[in-house]
Motif scaffolding. Structure first.
Motif, PDB file in Angstrom:
ATOM      1  N   GLY A  60      -1.795  -4.463   4.029  1.00  0.00           N
ATOM      2  CA  GLY A  60      -2.211  -4.110   2.681  1.00  0.00           C
ATOM      3  C   GLY A  60      -2.323  -5.325   1.782  1.00  0.00           C
ATOM      4  O   GLY A  60      -3.285  -5.461   1.014  1.00  0.00           O
TER       5      GLY A  60
ATOM      6  N   ALA B 230      -1.077   0.575  -1.070  1.00  0.00           N
ATOM      7  CA  ALA B 230      -0.671   0.760   0.326  1.00  0.00           C
ATOM      8  C   ALA B 230       0.419  -0.233   0.708  1.00  0.00           C
ATOM      9  O   ALA B 230       1.390   0.115   1.403  1.00  0.00           O
TER      10      ALA B 230
ATOM     11  N   ALA C 144       3.719   1.750   1.656  1.00  0.00           N
ATOM     12  CA  ALA C 144       3.620   2.117   3.079  1.00  0.00           C
ATOM     13  C   ALA C 144       4.986   2.298   3.717  1.00  0.00           C
ATOM     14  O   ALA C 144       5.214   3.267   4.449  1.00  0.00           O
TER      15      ALA C 144
ATOM     16  N   MET D 145       0.466   8.195   3.260  1.00  0.00           N
ATOM     17  CA  MET D 145      -0.501   7.291   2.658  1.00  0.00           C
ATOM     18  C   MET D 145      -1.924   7.631   3.111  1.00  0.00           C
ATOM     19  O   MET D 145      -2.876   7.574   2.319  1.00  0.00           O
TER      20      MET D 145
ATOM     21  N   MET E  84      -6.390   2.534   0.382  1.00  0.00           N
ATOM     22  CA  MET E  84      -5.152   3.128   0.887  1.00  0.00           C
ATOM     23  C   MET E  84      -5.262   3.480   2.367  1.00  0.00           C
ATOM     24  O   MET E  84      -4.301   3.374   3.129  1.00  0.00           O
TER      25      MET E  84
ATOM     26  N   ASN F  42      -3.318   1.251   6.533  1.00  0.00           N
ATOM     27  CA  ASN F  42      -2.435   2.162   7.262  1.00  0.00           C
ATOM     28  C   ASN F  42      -3.054   2.645   8.568  1.00  0.00           C
ATOM     29  O   ASN F  42      -2.387   2.696   9.608  1.00  0.00           O
TER      30      ASN F  42
END
Length: 371
Positions: free
Chosen positions: A112, A243, A247, A255, A297, A301
């Protein structure tokens, strides 16, 4: 990738080409990125990240020089493919290096932060491209790529260490294909890879339709388009920063749910704005900013989850993810390019279609026990 986008309408006259042909400077760039990543990944699992990154940057420099000297649109397209083959080394190997250095949840957070920093390039590239094109012509944009890449090559050579701890045996062509088949057989990898690919498709539908809508349809200058385009990386950075901060606290599953919901909301708003509201540049860019927030976002992830499915194949997984992203992006550029008339409706429809596809991929991920 994006520095040439504001120049596309000008390239039509400069190189006597149709918009559909000029669009190939982006579409085939994405194809080059997609295919090359499939090679970088497995080779980096065998020979290490650093030597392939150095080689990729050297190829990128050669492609940039060839593009700056291009006498025709065909030459420029070929040079852009060479740029893509070299430049994508940073994309795929950077992800693999992060996974080499960090465990799964922490890798999502670090990804991120890196993604937030990466937003500087798409934020500034269209504006730099439009200003250079206005002042010196489109060739200056390709020379700018040389100016950025040469110091980067030196910095990698002097400062970047090797992160691969346990080299894997060189698989050969059959082994490479076997590794990709092995990953694609895993429902977890397919779900997370699909999330990244479709989320990327939202952006590229907007990227290829944007110049036609804003410059040709609404009558704004290339510089006005590029200036407005800066809000998209800002929104994406806000998403990636969110994020990075959340996270490890919320977990990847939550997320991803939040990110896909926001991305889809952006797609819905895009279509509603183009159908029911008067044409305006703010109403065109605003919904994409919402989608970009959600995209920021989703990406870190989903990528961290996908390359953690088989940590010993992180490079191969990263290459396959990148190929899926760019392949989906290339497909959306073609679909949007042939259907967009300048009204913005086709662009909004393809954005929404890609956003809804992220919901399908999220549904597949939710059915996974580990998710």
């Amino acid at each position: 990738m994006q520095i040439i986008i504001p120049c596309m309408p000008a390239l039509m006259g400069a190189l006597s080409a149709s918009y559909g042909t000029v669009q190939l400077t982006l579409t085939l760039y994405l194809v080059g990125v997609a295919v090359a990543q499939l090679v970088y990944g497995p080779l980096s699992d065998r020979y290490g990240r650093r030597p392939l990154l150095l080689g990729g940057l050297a190829i990128y420099l050669a492609g940039s020089l060839a593009a700056a000297l291009a006498p025709s649109i065909g030459w420029l397209i070929a040079a852009r493919v060479l740029q893509a083959v070299g430049g994508c080394a940073g994309l795929v190997l950077g992800r693999a290096m992060i996974r080499d250095a960090y465990p799964r949840e922490q890798a999502a957070s670090v990804m991120g932060y890196v993604s937030t920093a990466m937003a500087v390039a798409p934020m500034l590239a269209p504006l730099i491209g439009s200003l250079l094109e206005d002042a010196f012509g489109w060739r200056a944009t390709m020379l700018a790529c040389l100016v950025f890449a040469a110091p980067l090559l030196v910095a990698v050579k002097l400062r970047l260490p090797e992160t691969l701890r346990e080299p894997q045996p060189l698989p050969g062509l059959a082994g490479m294909l076997g590794a990709y088949v092995q990953l694609l057989r895993l429902p977890a990898f397919r779900a997370y890879c699909g999330l990244t690919a479709f989320a990327t498709g939202v952006f590229f539908a907007f990227a290829v339709g944007g110049p036609l809508v804003v410059i040709n349809g609404l009558g704004y200058s290339a510089t006005a388009y590029a200036t407005a385009m800066m809000c998209i990386p800002f929104a994406w950075s806000a998403g990636t920063f969110t994020a990075a901060r959340l996270a490890t606290r919320l977990g990847i599953a939550r997320m991803l749910a939040l990110g896909t919901m926001v991305t889809t909301a952006g797609g819905v708003l895009a279509l509603l704005a183009q159908v029911f509201l008067p044409p305006h540049i703010a109403l065109f860019f605003g919904p994409m900013a919402v989608a970009a927030l959600g995209n920021g976002m989703v990406q870190p992830n989903a990528i961290a989850a996908a390359i953690s499915v088989r940590p010993n194949l992180a490079g191969t997984a990263s290459g396959l993810i990148g190929a899926a992203q760019m392949g989906c992006g290339a497909l959306l550029t073609v679909l949007c390019g042939v259907t967009e008339s300048g009204s913005g409706i086709a662009t909004a429809l393809w954005m929404l279609a890609a956003a809804l596809a992220t919901q399908v991929a999220l549904g597949a991920a939710r059915r996974l026990p580990q998710h």
